[in-house]
Design an enzyme around this catalytic site. Structure first.
Site, PDB file in Angstrom:
ATOM      1  N   LEU A   1       7.186   4.632   6.526  1.00  0.00           N
ATOM      2  CA  LEU A   1       6.053   4.359   7.415  1.00  0.00           C
ATOM      3  C   LEU A   1       5.659   2.898   7.232  1.00  0.00           C
ATOM      4  O   LEU A   1       5.653   2.392   6.102  1.00  0.00           O
ATOM      5  CB  LEU A   1       4.859   5.253   7.068  1.00  0.00           C
ATOM      6  CG  LEU A   1       4.723   6.600   7.765  1.00  0.00           C
ATOM      7  CD1 LEU A   1       3.461   7.297   7.275  1.00  0.00           C
ATOM      8  CD2 LEU A   1       4.707   6.474   9.277  1.00  0.00           C
ATOM      9  N   ASP A   2       5.312   2.235   8.336  1.00  0.00           N
ATOM     10  CA  ASP A   2       4.867   0.856   8.236  1.00  0.00           C
ATOM     11  C   ASP A   2       3.598   0.765   7.395  1.00  0.00           C
ATOM     12  O   ASP A   2       2.839   1.730   7.269  1.00  0.00           O
ATOM     13  CB  ASP A   2       4.597   0.278   9.622  1.00  0.00           C
ATOM     14  CG  ASP A   2       5.848   0.231  10.472  1.00  0.00           C
ATOM     15  OD1 ASP A   2       6.914  -0.113   9.927  1.00  0.00           O
ATOM     16  OD2 ASP A   2       5.756   0.540  11.678  1.00  0.00           O
ATOM     17  N   MET A   3       3.345  -0.415   6.860  1.00  0.00           N
ATOM     18  CA  MET A   3       2.175  -0.637   6.024  1.00  0.00           C
ATOM     19  C   MET A   3       0.886  -0.292   6.768  1.00  0.00           C
ATOM     20  O   MET A   3      -0.056   0.260   6.185  1.00  0.00           O
ATOM     21  CB  MET A   3       2.139  -2.089   5.556  1.00  0.00           C
ATOM     22  CG  MET A   3       1.027  -2.409   4.592  1.00  0.00           C
ATOM     23  SD  MET A   3       1.065  -4.136   4.040  1.00  0.00           S
ATOM     24  CE  MET A   3       0.632  -4.984   5.575  1.00  0.00           C
TER      25      MET A   3
END
Length: 262
Positions: free
Chosen positions: A40-42
């Site tokens: 998952l992206d930050m």
């Protein structure tokens, strides 16, 4: 086989390597055998799947297996049925056409936790919520899809991977839970355990991932484990130098030995 679910908070990196500026997976999970299956992206939140089973890791992340991942998405503007239909048909992105997605407009759920920092608020522009399910895993794909149909993503929460439902598990941001694989139909016919693939390969549009790292000799043959380095070989084992027949023998004495001035 072990499967652990983490509710990844906002502003946390999907990696175990420590980072000076941001929290990482290592701040919430302390198990060296676990690996991420789908990052998952930050700036995204929600369900992160970790397992020590290499075959399951590849199975979950390979789009050919149609393992849908579901996201709750807050978008900028009141999304239209036309935009939703575009998402369902597939959207043209810079790296090619997406596969058809499942997309429906929903109300803001009651279970939703507060985000820190909160999403920016503009009184003149409404926001709306969409539930989107995709079986691909391109970089920032959902964000690019909603932007392509005219409704940029403001907040993104992954709620499901297959039958695993973050809301049913009741996990708050930062909480983890080990689940029993036999309780989920997704894991009844698992592939064999495999080594994890290297992330050092160059991805191609439409590709399904890289190959396990394999070291090769110059002639293309697979380098066997335990192969001696040249400094470990006896003189008889060292490869012979190839010449064109004109190389003269070295008759010079080594420097510093047996050559005095006089």
């Amino acid at each position: 086989m072990k499967i652990v679910i983490l509710n990844k908070p906002y502003d946390v990196l999907s990696q175990f390597r420590k980072d000076e500026a941001h929290m990482t997976m290592s701040d919430f999970v302390d198990d060296p055998d676990l690996r991420l299956a789908g990052r998952l992206d930050m700036d995204s939140e929600g369900l992160v799947f970790l397992t020590d089973h290499g075959g399951l890791n590849q199975y979950i992340t390979n789009p050919a297996n149609k393992k849908f991942k579901t996201y709750l998405v807050q978008v900028d503007g009141d999304i239209t049925e036309e935009a939703l239909e575009q998402l369902r048909q597939g959207v043209e992105l810079k790296d090619g056409m997406t596969l058809p997605a499942k997309a429906i407009k929903v109300e803001q759920p009651e279970w939703l936790w507060d985000r820190d920092p909160p999403v920016r608020y503009r009184a003149s522009v409404p926001t709306s919520w969409v539930e989107i399910s995709i079986c691909e895993g391109r970089n920032r794909q959902v964000r690019r899809m909603t932007s392509a149909v005219g409704f940029p993503t403001l907040r993104l929460i992954r709620t499901k991977i297959g039958a695993i439902d973050l809301v049913q598990l009741g996990l708050q941001p930062g909480e983890t839970k080990e689940i029993e694989p036999l309780l989920y139909p997704d894991f009844q016919n698992l592939p064999a355990d495999e080594p994890y693939r290297s992330r050092s390969y160059v991805k191609k549009p439409g590709g399904t991932g890289g190959k396990p790292m394999v070291r090769k000799n110059k002639d293309g043959s697979v380098k066997k484990k335990g192969t001696k380095r040249i400094w470990q070989m006896d003189e008889s084992e060292k490869p012979k130098r190839r010449t064109n027949g004109t190389t003269r023998p070295n008759t010079k004495a080594p420097r510093g030995r047996g050559r005095g001035r006089g």
